[in-house]
Design a protein around this motif. Structure first.
Motif, PDB file in Angstrom:
ATOM      1  N   VAL A 106       0.837  -1.199   0.000  1.00 46.72           N
ATOM      2  CA  VAL A 106       0.000   0.000   0.000  1.00 46.72           C
ATOM      3  C   VAL A 106       0.871   1.247   0.000  1.00 46.72           C
ATOM      4  CG1 VAL A 106      -1.924  -1.105   1.196  1.00 46.72           C
ATOM      5  CG2 VAL A 106      -0.119   0.005   2.529  1.00 46.72           C
ATOM      6  N   ALA A 107       0.231   2.362  -0.301  1.00 44.73           N
ATOM      7  CA  ALA A 107       0.900   3.663  -0.226  1.00 44.73           C
ATOM      8  C   ALA A 107      -0.145   4.719   0.093  1.00 44.73           C
ATOM      9  CB  ALA A 107       1.595   3.992  -1.539  1.00 44.73           C
ATOM     10  N   GLY A 108       0.309   5.839   0.615  1.00 46.41           N
ATOM     11  CA  GLY A 108      -0.558   6.988   0.805  1.00 46.41           C
ATOM     12  C   GLY A 108      -0.396   7.962  -0.336  1.00 46.41           C
ATOM     13  N   PHE A 109      -1.542   8.493  -0.839  1.00 51.28           N
ATOM     14  CA  PHE A 109      -1.477   9.390  -1.996  1.00 51.28           C
ATOM     15  C   PHE A 109      -2.721  10.273  -1.994  1.00 51.28           C
ATOM     16  CE2 PHE A 109      -2.159  10.073  -6.677  1.00 51.28           C
ATOM     17  CZ  PHE A 109      -1.079  10.928  -6.862  1.00 51.28           C
ATOM     18  N   ASP A 110      -2.538  11.561  -2.089  1.00 46.44           N
ATOM     19  CA  ASP A 110      -3.667  12.483  -2.110  1.00 46.44           C
ATOM     20  C   ASP A 110      -4.208  12.562  -3.532  1.00 46.44           C
ATOM     21  OD1 ASP A 110      -5.546  14.396  -1.628  1.00 46.44           O
ATOM     22  OD2 ASP A 110      -4.131  15.998  -1.114  1.00 46.44           O
ATOM     23  N   SER A 111      -5.018  11.588  -3.892  1.00 47.83           N
ATOM     24  CA  SER A 111      -5.472  11.476  -5.278  1.00 47.83           C
ATOM     25  C   SER A 111      -6.481  12.543  -5.665  1.00 47.83           C
ATOM     26  CB  SER A 111      -6.075  10.092  -5.516  1.00 47.83           C
ATOM     27  OG  SER A 111      -7.256   9.935  -4.761  1.00 47.83           O
ATOM     28  N   ASN A 112      -7.237  13.074  -4.694  1.00 48.44           N
ATOM     29  CA  ASN A 112      -8.245  14.082  -5.017  1.00 48.44           C
ATOM     30  C   ASN A 112      -7.850  15.486  -4.585  1.00 48.44           C
ATOM     31  OD1 ASN A 112      -8.486  13.791  -2.275  1.00 48.44           O
ATOM     32  ND2 ASN A 112     -10.589  12.997  -2.312  1.00 48.44           N
ATOM     33  N   GLN A 113      -6.572  15.652  -4.168  1.00 42.38           N
ATOM     34  CA  GLN A 113      -6.015  16.972  -3.857  1.00 42.38           C
ATOM     35  C   GLN A 113      -6.803  17.712  -2.772  1.00 42.38           C
ATOM     36  OE1 GLN A 113      -3.017  18.155  -5.867  1.00 42.38           O
ATOM     37  NE2 GLN A 113      -3.160  15.934  -5.898  1.00 42.38           N
ATOM     38  N   ASP A 114      -7.256  16.948  -1.738  1.00 39.86           N
ATOM     39  CA  ASP A 114      -8.005  17.580  -0.650  1.00 39.86           C
ATOM     40  C   ASP A 114      -7.173  17.785   0.605  1.00 39.86           C
ATOM     41  OD1 ASP A 114      -7.739  14.994   0.286  1.00 39.86           O
ATOM     42  OD2 ASP A 114      -9.867  14.696   0.715  1.00 39.86           O
ATOM     43  N   GLY A 115      -5.874  17.500   0.532  1.00 38.52           N
ATOM     44  CA  GLY A 115      -4.993  17.684   1.673  1.00 38.52           C
ATOM     45  C   GLY A 115      -4.877  16.488   2.592  1.00 38.52           C
ATOM     46  N   THR A 116      -5.567  15.412   2.266  1.00 34.68           N
ATOM     47  CA  THR A 116      -5.518  14.188   3.070  1.00 34.68           C
ATOM     48  C   THR A 116      -5.167  13.021   2.159  1.00 34.68           C
ATOM     49  OG1 THR A 116      -7.178  15.004   4.615  1.00 34.68           O
ATOM     50  CG2 THR A 116      -6.831  12.620   4.550  1.00 34.68           C
ATOM     51  N   ASP A 117      -4.228  12.204   2.587  1.00 33.12           N
ATOM     52  CA  ASP A 117      -3.833  11.061   1.772  1.00 33.12           C
ATOM     53  C   ASP A 117      -4.883   9.963   1.820  1.00 33.12           C
ATOM     54  OD1 ASP A 117      -1.419  12.080   0.895  1.00 33.12           O
ATOM     55  OD2 ASP A 117      -0.283  11.252   2.590  1.00 33.12           O
ATOM     56  N   GLU A 118      -5.164   9.426   0.651  1.00 35.23           N
ATOM     57  CA  GLU A 118      -5.920   8.185   0.562  1.00 35.23           C
ATOM     58  C   GLU A 118      -4.948   7.012   0.537  1.00 35.23           C
ATOM     59  OE1 GLU A 118      -8.137  11.384   0.006  1.00 35.23           O
ATOM     60  OE2 GLU A 118      -6.830  10.850  -1.683  1.00 35.23           O
ATOM     61  N   ILE A 119      -5.481   5.799   0.590  1.00 33.51           N
ATOM     62  CA  ILE A 119      -4.656   4.590   0.612  1.00 33.51           C
ATOM     63  C   ILE A 119      -4.803   3.882  -0.720  1.00 33.51           C
ATOM     64  CG2 ILE A 119      -4.270   2.351   1.723  1.00 33.51           C
ATOM     65  CD1 ILE A 119      -5.360   3.619   4.300  1.00 33.51           C
ATOM     66  N   VAL A 120      -3.686   3.718  -1.406  1.00 35.01           N
ATOM     67  CA  VAL A 120      -3.659   3.022  -2.688  1.00 35.01           C
ATOM     68  C   VAL A 120      -3.208   1.595  -2.437  1.00 35.01           C
ATOM     69  CG1 VAL A 120      -2.768   3.032  -5.039  1.00 35.01           C
ATOM     70  CG2 VAL A 120      -3.081   5.188  -3.805  1.00 35.01           C
ATOM     71  N   VAL A 121      -3.963   0.633  -2.957  1.00 31.90           N
ATOM     72  CA  VAL A 121      -3.756  -0.771  -2.632  1.00 31.90           C
ATOM     73  C   VAL A 121      -3.238  -1.526  -3.848  1.00 31.90           C
ATOM     74  CG1 VAL A 121      -4.811  -2.860  -1.700  1.00 31.90           C
ATOM     75  CG2 VAL A 121      -5.659  -0.615  -0.988  1.00 31.90           C
ATOM     76  N   GLY A 122      -2.074  -2.163  -3.707  1.00 30.98           N
ATOM     77  CA  GLY A 122      -1.546  -3.022  -4.753  1.00 30.98           C
ATOM     78  C   GLY A 122      -2.092  -4.430  -4.629  1.00 30.98           C
ATOM     79  N   GLY A 123      -1.926  -5.208  -5.687  1.00 33.02           N
ATOM     80  CA  GLY A 123      -2.547  -6.526  -5.738  1.00 33.02           C
ATOM     81  C   GLY A 123      -1.709  -7.662  -5.207  1.00 33.02           C
ATOM     82  N   GLY A 124      -0.425  -7.460  -4.936  1.00 33.42           N
ATOM     83  CA  GLY A 124       0.405  -8.568  -4.505  1.00 33.42           C
ATOM     84  C   GLY A 124       0.780  -9.479  -5.656  1.00 33.42           C
ATOM     85  N   ALA A 125       1.672 -10.436  -5.391  1.00 35.42           N
ATOM     86  CA  ALA A 125       2.099 -11.379  -6.427  1.00 35.42           C
ATOM     87  C   ALA A 125       0.895 -12.154  -6.947  1.00 35.42           C
ATOM     88  CB  ALA A 125       3.143 -12.336  -5.878  1.00 35.42           C
ATOM     89  N   PHE A 126       0.844 -12.349  -8.273  1.00 30.25           N
ATOM     90  CA  PHE A 126      -0.223 -13.072  -8.965  1.00 30.25           C
ATOM     91  C   PHE A 126      -1.571 -12.371  -8.839  1.00 30.25           C
ATOM     92  CE2 PHE A 126       2.365 -16.146  -6.439  1.00 30.25           C
ATOM     93  CZ  PHE A 126       3.306 -16.419  -7.413  1.00 30.25           C
ATOM     94  N   GLY A 127      -1.577 -11.111  -8.393  1.00 36.31           N
ATOM     95  CA  GLY A 127      -2.829 -10.440  -8.095  1.00 36.31           C
ATOM     96  C   GLY A 127      -3.378  -9.662  -9.272  1.00 36.31           C
ATOM     97  N   ALA A 128      -4.441  -8.888  -8.986  1.00 36.32           N
ATOM     98  CA  ALA A 128      -5.071  -8.054  -9.991  1.00 36.32           C
ATOM     99  C   ALA A 128      -4.128  -6.925 -10.405  1.00 36.32           C
ATOM    100  CB  ALA A 128      -6.369  -7.479  -9.441  1.00 36.32           C
ATOM    101  N   ILE A 129      -4.375  -6.362 -11.580  1.00 33.42           N
ATOM    102  CA  ILE A 129      -3.511  -5.291 -12.079  1.00 33.42           C
ATOM    103  C   ILE A 129      -4.185  -3.935 -11.976  1.00 33.42           C
ATOM    104  CG2 ILE A 129      -2.210  -6.797 -13.605  1.00 33.42           C
ATOM    105  CD1 ILE A 129      -3.904  -5.706 -15.921  1.00 33.42           C
TER     106      ILE A 129
END
Length: 457
Positions: free
Chosen positions: A258-281
């Motif tokens: 996972v990572a934190g990223f302010d995707s909507n530019q509101d000053g608060t980070d959201e959580i971006v979730v990766g899929g792991g090995a063999f996971g979704a893209i």
């Protein structure tokens, strides 16, 4: 207005790759609309294993820092955003090929970021620091027991807002979900477990400001096979404080980076979730209450890679990096699995995708090759006699009585002990997989009838 960019780095285990990113390999940059604006391969001679980005100078433009993956010399490579290389250096001894985990931050408060590295799977939990030019700073320590061989995951940032960053580590896979926080001098400040200490999932670590108070929280997620989740810790008075846990998916995955990223530019980070090995893209973007507000989807396939997101900011754009890293996880499925690698003459046993034991073997010679393919253990026989008669005085005749610990994986083919030689690591057999007596006993006791066996070139 700053445009958020999404940087996606992709690689595969032990696969030679062209310089241009293709067929799921390399690094891809997307803008906020998902349009690909750049793609290249940062490790055409091997595999990438980790990625981060930061302005290593003072021009406000972020560089991309990539750590080598499994099977590649332990290089850290610094690149411009067009893929051109600025420089590279070895983070560990040149013969180490377990990969390098990388992060960046300002440890000494001089306004320039240092590059922090952690040894990958197969290495000790060795953390080192280098200047922005790749020169060792002298900071070097083991985050966990020196004989632990799961490696160490790293992130860093200024948790207490004193102008000097702290280093946060997570144990590599086969270790527990053990988190530690160290000062810029390598002094242990605090530690915690994000889940049961007995779970061998290890821990991935990241920082994010999830409540908009300009102070980062520590995000922790499993590196190995587990229900996908992230645990959030706050930091105050040199102590980790549990804040909340967030389930990020419905089914178990091989890691939940996972990572934190302010995707909507509101000053608060959201959580971006990766899929792991063999996971979704695809990469959902979640609030701390689990609401999905956005999804990023790369154009590249990932195959066996592990998807690891990493944040970045510079004066031109806000970036988010996703790495499809060369993963030590070794199988699709959630059970026991035995891999026999003919090129390395090595057997590796996996449980829930996590390598639990690996040792040298002797497989068939060119005249009597070990059959390649996927089968399973069909019988466990504690004692057998092996013999074959090719004719009178034929030098290929053999008779080997009382061979212990035999696992049949194909008709007439077994994994078994060999008391008649000690030349493991070299082809020696008539097609079976020879092991030492202790290794044969271990794999015999560990495996079940039905355990998948894959023999690969």
């Amino acid at each position: 207005m700053k445009l958020p960019l999404l940087i996606l780095a992709f690689s595969l285990l032990c696969t030679a790759m062209p310089a241009r990113a293709a067929e799921g390999y390399g690094l891809e940059i997307q803008d906020e609309s998902g349009r690909v604006v750049q793609s290249f391969n940062p490790f055409p001679e091997g595999t990438a294993g980790s990625v981060t980005a930061a302005d290593l100078g003072t021009d406000g433009t972020a560089e991309i820092i990539v750590g080598a993956g499994l099977g590649t010399k332990p290089l850290v490579r610094v690149l411009r955003q067009d893929g051109s290389m600025i420089g590279e250096f070895f983070a560990y001894a040149e013969n180490f090929t377990g990969g390098v985990n990388v992060t960046t931050c300002d440890l000494d408060g001089d306004g320039l970021s240092e590059i922090i590295t952690g040894a990958g799977y197969g290495g000790g939990p060795h953390v080192r620091a280098f200047s922005h030019l790749g020169v060792p700073t002298g900071l070097s320590f083991f985050a966990y027991a020196p004989d632990f061989r799961g490696g160490v995951n790293v992130t860093c940032g200024d948790l207490n807002q004193d102008g000097k960053a702290e280093i946060i580590t997570g144990a590599g896979i086969t270790g527990g979900p053990h988190i530690k926080v160290f000062s810029a001098l390598g002094e242990l400040l605090d530690e915690a477990f994000s889940d049961s200490a007995s779970k061998p999932t290890g821990a991935l670590v990241a920082l994010a400001d999830t409540d908009g108070d300009d102070t980062p929280e520590v995000l922790v997620s499993p590196a190995g096979y587990s229900d996908p989740n992230v645990t959030i810790f706050t930091w105050s008075e040199d102590t980790l404080h549990y804040k909340q846990a967030l389930v990020t998916g419905a089914t178990p995955t091989y890691g939940s980076p996972v990572a934190g990223f302010d995707s909507n530019q509101d000053g608060t980070d959201e959580i971006v979730v990766g899929g792991g090995a063999f996971g979704a893209i695809s990469f959902p973007v979640l609030t701390t209450v689990g609401t999905q507000i956005q999804t990023y989807t790369p154009t590249l396939s990932t195959l066996h890679a592990t998807l690891i997101p990493v944040p970045l900011h510079d004066t031109h754009a806000d970036h988010l990096l996703f790495l499809a890293a060369a993963s030590p996880l070794g199988q699709i499925g959630n059970g026991k699995y035995i891999k026999v690698d003919l090129s390395e003459q090595r057997l590796t046993a996996y449980d829930q995708g996590i390598p639990v034991k690996s040792f040298l073997v002797s497989t068939g010679t060119s005249g009597w090759p070990t059959p390649v393919g996927v089968t399973s253990v069909t019988a466990k026989i504690p004692l057998m006699d092996y013999s074959w008669y090719f004719g009178p005085d034929n030098p290929n005749n053999y008779s080997l009585p009382n061979v212990k610990w035999n696992l049949r994986f194909k008709t007439h083919y077994y994994i078994h002990s060999a008391y008649w030689h000690n030349n493991f690591g070299h082809p020696m057999s008539h097609g079976c997989v020879n092991t030492s007596i202790p290794d044969a006993e271990w794999i015999y006791e560990w495996a079940n009838v039905g355990t998948v066996v894959e023999v690969q070139q």
